[in-house]
Write a protein that holds these residues in place. Structure first.
Motif, PDB file in Angstrom:
ATOM      1  N   ALA A  85       0.841  -1.192   0.000  1.00 12.96           N
ATOM      2  CA  ALA A  85       0.000   0.000   0.000  1.00 12.96           C
ATOM      3  C   ALA A  85       0.879   1.245   0.000  1.00 12.96           C
ATOM      4  N   SER A  86       0.577   2.155  -0.908  1.00 11.20           N
ATOM      5  CA  SER A  86       1.374   3.378  -1.056  1.00 11.20           C
ATOM      6  C   SER A  86       0.604   4.577  -0.504  1.00 11.20           C
ATOM      7  N   SER A  87       1.338   5.475   0.162  1.00 13.24           N
ATOM      8  CA  SER A  87       0.705   6.695   0.687  1.00 13.24           C
ATOM      9  C   SER A  87       0.504   7.739  -0.417  1.00 13.24           C
ATOM     10  N   ARG A  88       1.138   7.507  -1.546  1.00 11.83           N
ATOM     11  CA  ARG A  88       1.002   8.407  -2.688  1.00 11.83           C
ATOM     12  C   ARG A  88       0.415   7.639  -3.858  1.00 11.83           C
ATOM     13  N   SER A  89      -0.329   8.323  -4.691  1.00  3.90           N
ATOM     14  CA  SER A  89      -0.944   7.666  -5.841  1.00  3.90           C
ATOM     15  C   SER A  89       0.102   6.945  -6.672  1.00  3.90           C
ATOM     16  N   ILE A  90      -0.212   5.709  -7.059  1.00  2.86           N
ATOM     17  CA  ILE A  90       0.746   4.961  -7.882  1.00  2.86           C
ATOM     18  C   ILE A  90       0.811   5.500  -9.296  1.00  2.86           C
ATOM     19  N   PHE A  91      -0.113   6.390  -9.646  1.00  4.60           N
ATOM     20  CA  PHE A  91       0.013   7.085 -10.932  1.00  4.60           C
ATOM     21  C   PHE A  91       1.292   7.913 -10.972  1.00  4.60           C
ATOM     22  N   SER A  92       1.774   8.336  -9.779  1.00  6.93           N
ATOM     23  CA  SER A  92       2.947   9.196  -9.701  1.00  6.93           C
ATOM     24  C   SER A  92       4.260   8.428  -9.725  1.00  6.93           C
ATOM     25  N   MET A  93       4.167   7.101  -9.801  1.00 12.42           N
ATOM     26  CA  MET A  93       5.372   6.264  -9.787  1.00 12.42           C
ATOM     27  C   MET A  93       5.773   5.857 -11.191  1.00 12.42           C
ATOM     28  N   ASN A  94       7.036   6.024 -11.526  1.00  7.99           N
ATOM     29  CA  ASN A  94       7.485   5.516 -12.818  1.00  7.99           C
ATOM     30  C   ASN A  94       8.134   4.140 -12.666  1.00  7.99           C
ATOM     31  N   TYR A  95       8.303   3.686 -11.435  1.00  9.31           N
ATOM     32  CA  TYR A  95       8.888   2.362 -11.198  1.00  9.31           C
ATOM     33  C   TYR A  95       8.329   1.818  -9.891  1.00  9.31           C
ATOM     34  N   MET A  96       7.905   0.571  -9.924  1.00 10.50           N
ATOM     35  CA  MET A  96       7.528  -0.133  -8.706  1.00 10.50           C
ATOM     36  C   MET A  96       8.023  -1.565  -8.830  1.00 10.50           C
ATOM     37  N   PHE A 152       4.961 -16.217 -10.506  1.00 11.19           N
ATOM     38  CA  PHE A 152       4.604 -14.971  -9.831  1.00 11.19           C
ATOM     39  C   PHE A 152       4.024 -13.986 -10.841  1.00 11.19           C
ATOM     40  N   THR A 153       3.087 -13.158 -10.371  1.00 11.94           N
ATOM     41  CA  THR A 153       2.496 -12.119 -11.208  1.00 11.94           C
ATOM     42  C   THR A 153       2.412 -10.816 -10.426  1.00 11.94           C
ATOM     43  N   ILE A 154       2.961  -9.763 -11.010  1.00 15.82           N
ATOM     44  CA  ILE A 154       2.907  -8.443 -10.391  1.00 15.82           C
ATOM     45  C   ILE A 154       1.730  -7.678 -10.987  1.00 15.82           C
ATOM     46  N   SER A 155       1.047  -6.898 -10.157  1.00 16.56           N
ATOM     47  CA  SER A 155      -0.087  -6.125 -10.646  1.00 16.56           C
ATOM     48  C   SER A 155      -0.253  -4.866  -9.799  1.00 16.56           C
ATOM     49  N   ARG A 156      -1.131  -3.996 -10.242  1.00 22.39           N
ATOM     50  CA  ARG A 156      -1.367  -2.741  -9.520  1.00 22.39           C
ATOM     51  C   ARG A 156      -2.866  -2.436  -9.531  1.00 22.39           C
ATOM     52  N   ASP A 157      -3.297  -1.761  -8.488  1.00 18.47           N
ATOM     53  CA  ASP A 157      -4.697  -1.362  -8.357  1.00 18.47           C
ATOM     54  C   ASP A 157      -4.686   0.145  -8.117  1.00 18.47           C
ATOM     55  N   TYR A 158      -5.048   0.903  -9.140  1.00 19.15           N
ATOM     56  CA  TYR A 158      -4.987   2.360  -9.026  1.00 19.15           C
ATOM     57  C   TYR A 158      -5.995   2.880  -8.010  1.00 19.15           C
ATOM     58  N   ALA A 159      -7.143   2.261  -7.945  1.00 19.93           N
ATOM     59  CA  ALA A 159      -8.183   2.737  -7.027  1.00 19.93           C
ATOM     60  C   ALA A 159      -7.749   2.581  -5.575  1.00 19.93           C
ATOM     61  N   GLU A 160      -7.026   1.498  -5.294  1.00 20.29           N
ATOM     62  CA  GLU A 160      -6.602   1.214  -3.926  1.00 20.29           C
ATOM     63  C   GLU A 160      -5.176   1.696  -3.655  1.00 20.29           C
ATOM     64  N   ASN A 161      -4.492   2.223  -4.685  1.00 23.16           N
ATOM     65  CA  ASN A 161      -3.089   2.633  -4.544  1.00 23.16           C
ATOM     66  C   ASN A 161      -2.218   1.509  -4.003  1.00 23.16           C
ATOM     67  N   THR A 162      -2.414   0.343  -4.557  1.00 21.86           N
ATOM     68  CA  THR A 162      -1.621  -0.805  -4.112  1.00 21.86           C
ATOM     69  C   THR A 162      -0.965  -1.523  -5.284  1.00 21.86           C
ATOM     70  N   MET A 163       0.123  -2.167  -4.967  1.00 23.45           N
ATOM     71  CA  MET A 163       0.792  -3.066  -5.888  1.00 23.45           C
ATOM     72  C   MET A 163       0.762  -4.444  -5.244  1.00 23.45           C
ATOM     73  N   SER A 164       0.548  -5.465  -6.032  1.00 23.55           N
ATOM     74  CA  SER A 164       0.448  -6.812  -5.482  1.00 23.55           C
ATOM     75  C   SER A 164       1.415  -7.766  -6.168  1.00 23.55           C
ATOM     76  N   LEU A 165       1.685  -8.850  -5.489  1.00 24.87           N
ATOM     77  CA  LEU A 165       2.497  -9.923  -6.054  1.00 24.87           C
ATOM     78  C   LEU A 165       1.783 -11.236  -5.745  1.00 24.87           C
ATOM     79  N   GLN A 166       1.212 -11.836  -6.768  1.00 28.08           N
ATOM     80  CA  GLN A 166       0.581 -13.154  -6.622  1.00 28.08           C
ATOM     81  C   GLN A 166       1.655 -14.201  -6.815  1.00 28.08           C
ATOM     82  N   MET A 167       1.826 -15.038  -5.799  1.00 25.94           N
ATOM     83  CA  MET A 167       2.869 -16.057  -5.834  1.00 25.94           C
ATOM     84  C   MET A 167       2.233 -17.434  -5.792  1.00 25.94           C
TER      85      MET A 167
END
Length: 120
Positions: free
Chosen positions: A23-34, A70-85
């Motif tokens: 979970a990010s405190s800043r919008s993941i739209f503002s990230m160029n790398y995660m 493994f699969t990496i993904s992001r949820d803009y609405a929740e400002n989260t990045m996930s890793l399904q393992m």
């Protein structure tokens, strides 16, 4: 400043699955790398999976050791990045960290880590 908080780690048997969230405190739209990294006892921290932005498109890449599992993904609405393992192996045991780099900041931020243990 960006705060990153990982969750979802735990103990799982070989062949099992876990889903980590960052979970990010800043919008993941503002990230160029995660990215997700891991560090096993006595080993250096290594890259597991990452998303790199080019314009409005994110490109995913994975370490050879986790490709297809493994699969990496992001949820803009929740400002989260996930890793399904999936199909976890004992060698996946490590502390997993998320990393984020905002556009134009020249800085990177780390979460506190979450322990993943794969054992029978």
């Amino acid at each position: 400043q960006v705060q990153l908080v990982e969750s979802g780690g735990g103990l799982v048997q070989p062949g099992g699955s876990l889903r980590l969230s960052c979970a990010s405190s800043r919008s993941i739209f503002s990230m160029n790398y995660m990215g997700w990294y891991r560090q096993a006892p006595g080993k250096e921290r290594e890259l597991v999976a990452r998303m790199t932005a080019s314009g409005s498109t994110f490109y995913e890449s994975y370490a050879d050791s986790v490709k297809g599992r493994f699969t990496i993904s992001r949820d803009y609405a929740e400002n989260t990045m996930s890793l399904q393992m999936n199909s976890l192996k004992p060698e996946d045991t490590a502390v997993y960290y998320c990393n984020a780099q905002p556009w134009g900041s020249g800085q990177e931020y780390w979460g506190q880590g979450t322990q993943v243990t794969v054992s029978s």
